[in-house]
Design a protein around this motif. Structure first.
Motif, PDB file in Angstrom:
ATOM      1  N   LEU A  30     -30.294  -2.878   1.076  1.00 12.70           N
ATOM      2  CA  LEU A  30     -29.761  -1.524   0.917  1.00 12.70           C
ATOM      3  C   LEU A  30     -30.136  -0.697   2.132  1.00 12.70           C
ATOM      4  O   LEU A  30     -31.289  -0.740   2.590  1.00 12.70           O
ATOM      5  N   SER A  31     -29.191   0.055   2.655  1.00 11.70           N
ATOM      6  CA  SER A  31     -29.491   0.892   3.817  1.00 11.70           C
ATOM      7  C   SER A  31     -30.530   1.949   3.479  1.00 11.70           C
ATOM      8  O   SER A  31     -31.272   2.408   4.339  1.00 11.70           O
ATOM      9  N   ASN A  32     -30.599   2.330   2.208  1.00  7.28           N
ATOM     10  CA  ASN A  32     -31.655   3.206   1.708  1.00  7.28           C
ATOM     11  C   ASN A  32     -32.330   2.474   0.563  1.00  7.28           C
ATOM     12  O   ASN A  32     -31.820   2.440  -0.557  1.00  7.28           O
ATOM     13  N   LYS A  82     -24.657   3.011   2.552  1.00 12.52           N
ATOM     14  CA  LYS A  82     -24.095   4.099   1.742  1.00 12.52           C
ATOM     15  C   LYS A  82     -23.438   5.144   2.629  1.00 12.52           C
ATOM     16  O   LYS A  82     -23.868   5.421   3.748  1.00 12.52           O
ATOM     17  N   ARG A  83     -22.377   5.710   2.065  1.00 12.27           N
ATOM     18  CA  ARG A  83     -21.690   6.827   2.727  1.00 12.27           C
ATOM     19  C   ARG A  83     -20.992   7.655   1.659  1.00 12.27           C
ATOM     20  O   ARG A  83     -20.672   7.165   0.571  1.00 12.27           O
ATOM     21  N   GLN A  84     -20.762   8.915   1.964  1.00 14.78           N
ATOM     22  CA  GLN A  84     -19.970   9.746   1.066  1.00 14.78           C
ATOM     23  C   GLN A  84     -18.496   9.413   1.260  1.00 14.78           C
ATOM     24  O   GLN A  84     -18.046   9.128   2.373  1.00 14.78           O
ATOM     25  N   CYS A  85     -17.756   9.452   0.138  1.00 12.79           N
ATOM     26  CA  CYS A  85     -16.370   8.988   0.241  1.00 12.79           C
ATOM     27  C   CYS A  85     -15.406   9.862  -0.563  1.00 12.79           C
ATOM     28  O   CYS A  85     -14.401   9.373  -1.079  1.00 12.79           O
ATOM     29  N   GLY A  86     -15.722  11.169  -0.669  1.00 13.17           N
ATOM     30  CA  GLY A  86     -14.780  12.091  -1.288  1.00 13.17           C
ATOM     31  C   GLY A  86     -15.051  12.314  -2.760  1.00 13.17           C
ATOM     32  O   GLY A  86     -16.195  12.296  -3.215  1.00 13.17           O
ATOM     33  N   GLY A  87     -13.972  12.528  -3.528  1.00  9.71           N
ATOM     34  CA  GLY A  87     -14.079  12.745  -4.955  1.00  9.71           C
ATOM     35  C   GLY A  87     -14.779  14.049  -5.301  1.00  9.71           C
ATOM     36  O   GLY A  87     -14.761  15.027  -4.547  1.00  9.71           O
ATOM     37  N   SER A 147     -25.425  15.357  -6.569  1.00  7.21           N
ATOM     38  CA  SER A 147     -25.700  16.096  -5.339  1.00  7.21           C
ATOM     39  C   SER A 147     -24.477  16.218  -4.437  1.00  7.21           C
ATOM     40  O   SER A 147     -24.339  17.204  -3.721  1.00  7.21           O
ATOM     41  N   ALA A 148     -23.576  15.200  -4.469  1.00  7.20           N
ATOM     42  CA  ALA A 148     -22.510  15.235  -3.472  1.00  7.20           C
ATOM     43  C   ALA A 148     -21.355  14.325  -3.848  1.00  7.20           C
ATOM     44  O   ALA A 148     -21.287  13.191  -3.384  1.00  7.20           O
ATOM     45  N   GLY A 149     -20.436  14.780  -4.654  1.00  6.67           N
ATOM     46  CA  GLY A 149     -19.205  14.029  -4.900  1.00  6.67           C
ATOM     47  C   GLY A 149     -19.442  12.585  -5.265  1.00  6.67           C
ATOM     48  O   GLY A 149     -20.060  12.275  -6.278  1.00  6.67           O
ATOM     49  N   LEU A 150     -18.973  11.663  -4.427  1.00  2.00           N
ATOM     50  CA  LEU A 150     -19.109  10.237  -4.663  1.00  2.00           C
ATOM     51  C   LEU A 150     -19.882   9.587  -3.533  1.00  2.00           C
ATOM     52  O   LEU A 150     -19.722   9.931  -2.363  1.00  2.00           O
ATOM     53  N   TRP A 151     -20.725   8.604  -3.915  1.00  2.00           N
ATOM     54  CA  TRP A 151     -21.340   7.729  -2.932  1.00  2.00           C
ATOM     55  C   TRP A 151     -20.622   6.392  -2.967  1.00  2.00           C
ATOM     56  O   TRP A 151     -20.402   5.818  -4.036  1.00  2.00           O
ATOM     57  N   CYS A 152     -20.257   5.883  -1.822  1.00  2.00           N
ATOM     58  CA  CYS A 152     -19.701   4.539  -1.707  1.00  2.00           C
ATOM     59  C   CYS A 152     -20.716   3.660  -0.994  1.00  2.00           C
ATOM     60  O   CYS A 152     -21.196   4.005   0.095  1.00  2.00           O
ATOM     61  N   LEU A 153     -21.065   2.553  -1.610  1.00  2.00           N
ATOM     62  CA  LEU A 153     -21.948   1.563  -0.997  1.00  2.00           C
ATOM     63  C   LEU A 153     -21.053   0.454  -0.439  1.00  2.00           C
ATOM     64  O   LEU A 153     -20.477  -0.327  -1.198  1.00  2.00           O
ATOM     65  N   MET A 154     -20.949   0.419   0.884  1.00  2.00           N
ATOM     66  CA  MET A 154     -20.004  -0.475   1.543  1.00  2.00           C
ATOM     67  C   MET A 154     -20.692  -1.790   1.891  1.00  2.00           C
ATOM     68  O   MET A 154     -21.732  -1.821   2.549  1.00  2.00           O
ATOM     69  N   MET A 195     -17.175  -7.149  -2.398  1.00  2.00           N
ATOM     70  CA  MET A 195     -17.241  -6.162  -3.466  1.00  2.00           C
ATOM     71  C   MET A 195     -18.139  -4.991  -3.069  1.00  2.00           C
ATOM     72  O   MET A 195     -19.310  -5.175  -2.700  1.00  2.00           O
ATOM     73  N   ASP A 196     -17.590  -3.788  -3.185  1.00  2.00           N
ATOM     74  CA  ASP A 196     -18.317  -2.560  -2.888  1.00  2.00           C
ATOM     75  C   ASP A 196     -18.671  -1.856  -4.210  1.00  2.00           C
ATOM     76  O   ASP A 196     -18.287  -2.290  -5.296  1.00  2.00           O
ATOM     77  N   ILE A 197     -19.413  -0.762  -4.088  1.00  2.00           N
ATOM     78  CA  ILE A 197     -19.828   0.005  -5.261  1.00  2.00           C
ATOM     79  C   ILE A 197     -19.515   1.475  -5.027  1.00  2.00           C
ATOM     80  O   ILE A 197     -19.732   2.004  -3.937  1.00  2.00           O
ATOM     81  N   VAL A 198     -19.002   2.146  -6.064  1.00  2.00           N
ATOM     82  CA  VAL A 198     -18.782   3.590  -6.033  1.00  2.00           C
ATOM     83  C   VAL A 198     -19.602   4.209  -7.159  1.00  2.00           C
ATOM     84  O   VAL A 198     -19.530   3.759  -8.308  1.00  2.00           O
ATOM     85  N   LEU A 199     -20.376   5.257  -6.831  1.00  2.00           N
ATOM     86  CA  LEU A 199     -21.238   5.918  -7.804  1.00  2.00           C
ATOM     87  C   LEU A 199     -20.970   7.411  -7.821  1.00  2.00           C
ATOM     88  O   LEU A 199     -20.726   8.021  -6.772  1.00  2.00           O
TER      89      LEU A 199
END
Length: 621
Positions: free
Chosen positions: A227-229, A274-279, A258-265, A250-254
């Protein structure tokens, strides 16, 4: 010139490929439907014409690959489906029940079960569900995911030795699993999104856990290396897994408070960045290709009464889900405004994905209902309304599964709920979005069950037991009916006997009454009995009344005589009365002032007072 010709040829090939894919999406050249299968590496769907089931079909077989989503793993039709117990015996003292998730973890074709959930608060004595510090959660002896693997004899075996966590701060506090083959070794891995405990102040959740499959058949917690974090904390109320960028892993969206959606790429090796991906902030999230464009979109839901979004965020093709590219869906914020869960599947076999929301009435998660939305194609949707199971109990539906339980070719709904009388409810799909609600225990006949002994009971086993139970119930019911009928007949007989006896006694009394005549003989015996009754000293004045006084001269002998003895038990009083109520009233007065008062009725028809006296004077009971 040759360069221009090459460009033209490449453009032509590109144009034809687009045309081919578009044509295929509508059907095969022969008019038949394409055959759907999963690719060899298990990461995407393959659609084949001509009957081929392999990813490497011949050039004559046209194909369209679609990204694999976690809902396809959760609803694998090739695995046995059964109802796991809420909390197995081995983990009952450690973990609060959220139910088990069925999947094949060791690729033996058998259905295994994984349990995750809430650490019992008695292991966190300083905490409540709403208030708990990170330090207390860090210091607690936490739980691991509980893995149960099937054996060929139909028994699930608790296998804690296969789940390895070498962190100093081991385990989870309040986690739920996201399953997929993240490291591409053809074995499912386990990502645990951990909400933690504590719902006051700044809600941050607890750090997630990540168990990757190993060549030796174990699952090793790998957040530090993959995990990057490695200490990723977020209050992730909802999440889903799928290949959101179509790169074959396979990726993960959570969801994130705190901030919209996290995408674990996923980089393909199981390493997530991890990065923010909208929503937006959501409570329920699922991934599915809602517009059949080959990439996964987000189905979203939450507390509508708190202005959360209900609808679809469209994938831009790169794994981003921008709020400006979204389609809202029907809300019920004033009646069923909470959405704890969303799921999706093709309910009408028309080739596109339909939507099922779990709904509650309020923030306390009271009530249980589902909302079904039909996908009409071209980003158009039709709401089929609310189907309520409970209006007020804390019974919300936490998971929605899809299986063809009645074997009629379309998918039915299986609901996992927090209330036992709803958990295991089934909606049978009768086509054209008509569903038949079947609640437990009747619904138990439609699927197998996992007993507390770890052994899977097949539907046939359960049907045999259900038939036996039904036969025993029928026998018991018939016995109860017979006993009830017998008791009814006895009661009726007793009642008729009592009525007959009452009539007989009444007739006898009437006969004795009609046959009794007042005579001087009776008159004298009455006087004698009065003089000796209970050692009552009858005054001389009373005797005179009988022999020569007012009573003797009366022609109507239905007169009441009451005698009072005063408190010194010496003075004697008597009075006559022709009225019974008046006699009672006056006797009561005398009794309250002078002492004991006894009433006798003397006459042609009745003598009463002391039962024994009455019997002696009249010869009647």
């Amino acid at each position: 010139m040759k360069h221009n010709q090459l460009i033209k040829k490449l453009f032509l090939v590109f144009t034809l490929s687009l045309f081919s894919n578009q044509s295929f999406a509508e059907g095969c050249p022969d008019g038949s439907e394409p055959v759907k299968s999963i690719s060899d590496d298990g990461t995407y769907f393959v659609y084949n014409c001509g009957g081929s089931n392999t990813a490497n079909s011949s050039a004559s077989s046209q194909k369209l690959a679609k990204a694999l989503a976690g809902i396809d793993i959760e609803n694998d039709p090739n695995l046995d489906f059964f109802r796991p117990p809420l909390v197995p015996i081995q983990i009952r003292k450690l973990m609060g029940g959220t139910g088990g998730l069925i999947a094949d973890f060791n690729n033996d074709g058998l259905a295994d079960v994984i349990y995750t959930g809430l650490l019992h608060l008695n292991l966190l004595p300083e905490c409540t569900y709403r208030v708990c510090s990170d330090q207390v959660q860090d210091d607690a002896k936490k739980i691991q995911p509980a893995l149960y693997l099937s054996s060929s004899d139909g028994k699930l075996n608790y296998s804690p030795e296969l789940v390895i966590d070498n962190r100093l701060n081991k385990g989870m506090v309040n986690g739920w699993p996201l399953l997929a083959d993240y490291n591409n070794d053809k074995v499912l891995d386990i990502y645990i999104a951990d909400q933690g405990v504590g719902r006051t102040g700044k809600i941050t959740g607890y750090r997630d856990s990540y168990y990757l499959s190993q060549p030796n058949g174990t699952w090793l917690e790998s957040s530090k290396t993959h995990l990057s974090n490695s200490n990723f904390k977020e209050f992730n109320h909802g999440g889903a897994t799928g290949d959101i960028d179509n790169d074959g892993d396979m990726d993960i969206v959570l969801t994130a408070m705190s901030a919209g959606l996290w995408c674990l790429m996923n980089d393909g090796s199981g390493f997530f960045k991890k990065r923010q991906c909208g929503g937006s902030f959501l409570f329920a999230l699922e991934l599915a290709d809602m517009d059949n464009d080959g990439d996964l979109d987000i189905l979203a839901g939450g507390h509508e009464y708190e202005a959360m979004f209900t609808g679809i965020y469209w994938n831009d093709g790169l794994g981003n889900f921008m709020p400006y590219d979204a389609t809202p869906l029907k809300q019920y914020k004033d009646t069923w405004g909470g959405i704890p869960e969303v799921a999706a599947s093709d309910l009408d076999n028309d080739g596109d994905i339909d939507i099922v929301y779990s709904r509650v009435r309020n923030a306390l998660y009271e009530g249980a209902a589902i909302q079904i939305i039909e996908n009409l194609g071209n980003k158009k949707f039709k709401d089929h309304g609310i189907m309520s199971l409970d209006d007020s109990t804390l019974a919300f539906i936490k998971d929605i599964r899809f299986r063809d339980l009645d074997k009629d070719g379309d998918l039915d709904l299986y609901l996992v709920a927090m209330e036992q009388y709803i958990d295991g409810t089934v909606f049978i799909n009768n086509g054209d979005f008509n569903f038949l609600l079947i609640m437990p225990p009747e619904a138990y006949k439609l699927y197998g069950a996992l007993g507390q002994n770890g052994r899977i009971q097949s539907i046939n086993d359960r049907e045999k037991k259900a038939k036996l139970a039904a036969q025993l119930k029928k026998i018991n019911d018939e016995k109860k009916i017979q006993e009830k009928e017998k008791a009814k007949l006895i009661a009726e007989l007793k009642k008729s006997q009592e009525i007959a006896k009452a009539k007989r006694l009444a007739k006898e009394r009437e006969n004795k009454k009609n046959n009794f005549k007042y005579t001087s003989r009776n008159f004298k015996s009455q006087l004698k009995l009065l003089e000796t009754q209970s050692n009552l000293a009858v005054c001389n004045a009373i005797s005179k009344e009988f022999y020569a006084g007012d009573y003797y001269s009366q022609t109507n002998k239905e007169t009441y005589l009451f005698v009072s003895i005063d408190s010194n038990s010496w003075d004697c009083h008597y009075e006559w009365s022709r009225n019974e109520n008046n006699a009672l009233r006056r006797c009561k007065q005398n009794n309250e002032t002078d002492g004991k008062c006894t009433i006798y009725a003397l006459g042609d028809n009745i003598v009463w007072g002391d039962p024994e006296l009455y019997k002696e004077l009249t010869g009647r009971d």
